[in-house]
Design a protein around this motif. Structure first.
Motif, short mmCIF file in Angstrom:
data_model
loop_
_atom_site.label_atom_id
_atom_site.label_comp_id
_atom_site.label_asym_id
_atom_site.label_seq_id
_atom_site.Cartn_x
_atom_site.Cartn_y
_atom_site.Cartn_z
N LYS A 107 5.78 76.37 35.32
CA LYS A 107 4.53 76.61 36.06
C LYS A 107 4.56 77.94 36.82
O LYS A 107 3.53 78.58 37.00
CB LYS A 107 4.27 75.47 37.05
CG LYS A 107 4.05 74.14 36.39
CD LYS A 107 2.70 74.07 35.74
CE LYS A 107 2.49 72.67 35.19
NZ LYS A 107 1.56 72.60 34.14
N LEU A 108 5.75 78.36 37.25
CA LEU A 108 5.90 79.61 37.99
C LEU A 108 6.21 80.80 37.07
O LEU A 108 6.51 81.89 37.56
CB LEU A 108 7.02 79.46 39.04
CG LEU A 108 6.77 78.43 40.14
CD1 LEU A 108 8.01 78.26 41.00
CD2 LEU A 108 5.57 78.85 40.98
N ASP A 109 6.15 80.57 35.76
CA ASP A 109 6.47 81.61 34.77
C ASP A 109 7.88 82.16 34.90
O ASP A 109 8.13 83.34 34.67
CB ASP A 109 5.45 82.75 34.83
CG ASP A 109 4.07 82.32 34.35
OD1 ASP A 109 4.02 81.49 33.41
OD2 ASP A 109 3.07 82.80 34.91
N VAL A 110 8.81 81.31 35.29
CA VAL A 110 10.22 81.67 35.35
C VAL A 110 10.85 81.25 34.02
O VAL A 110 10.76 80.09 33.63
CB VAL A 110 10.93 80.95 36.52
CG1 VAL A 110 12.42 81.25 36.51
CG2 VAL A 110 10.30 81.34 37.85
N VAL A 155 12.92 70.57 37.55
CA VAL A 155 13.13 72.00 37.80
C VAL A 155 12.59 72.83 36.63
O VAL A 155 11.96 73.87 36.83
CB VAL A 155 14.63 72.30 38.05
CG1 VAL A 155 14.91 73.79 38.01
CG2 VAL A 155 15.06 71.70 39.38
N SER A 156 12.78 72.35 35.41
CA SER A 156 12.26 73.06 34.24
C SER A 156 10.74 73.13 34.27
O SER A 156 10.15 74.18 33.98
CB SER A 156 12.74 72.39 32.96
OG SER A 156 12.25 73.06 31.83
N GLU A 157 10.09 72.03 34.62
CA GLU A 157 8.63 72.00 34.70
C GLU A 157 8.11 72.93 35.80
O GLU A 157 7.13 73.65 35.61
CB GLU A 157 8.12 70.57 34.94
CG GLU A 157 8.34 69.65 33.76
CD GLU A 157 7.56 70.05 32.53
OE1 GLU A 157 6.42 70.54 32.65
OE2 GLU A 157 8.10 69.88 31.42
#
Length: 94
Positions: free
Chosen positions: A69-72, A63-65
């Motif tokens: 990638k989604l800039d969250v 989830v962190s990765e």
């Protein structure tokens, strides 16, 4: 996450979170940084004993990765090695 292998140097029991089903512990790692160390043994309020959540860490890393990638915005994570010497030095990690 970088390739540096990290170990626990110190446990900060007074700074450890008081909430959470995994009873996390605040530690200082061998790189001098503080981390919240989560436990794979999770005790839910409606259960009598803890259960092993063997995919817990993989799920959080995945989830962190994806969030990165989604800039969250999401906290960084690291893997910390807990060997038998560490367990002997810090029995409350057992």
């Amino acid at each position: 996450m970088d390739g540096e292998e990290l170990y626990i140097d110190m446990i900060h029991e007074e700074e450890s979170p008081k909430q959470g089903c995994s009873k996390p512990v605040t530690v200082t790692a061998s790189n001098g940084k503080q981390y919240i160390l989560k436990n794979n043994m999770v005790k839910y309020p409606d259960k009598d004993s803890a259960t092993d959540q063997d995919a817990e860490f993989f799920q959080e890393a995945l989830v962190s990765e994806i969030a990165t990638k989604l800039d969250v915005p999401t906290p960084n994570y690291v893997a910390i090695t807990i060997d038998s010497e560490t367990l002997a030095s810090f029995p409350n990690l057992r």
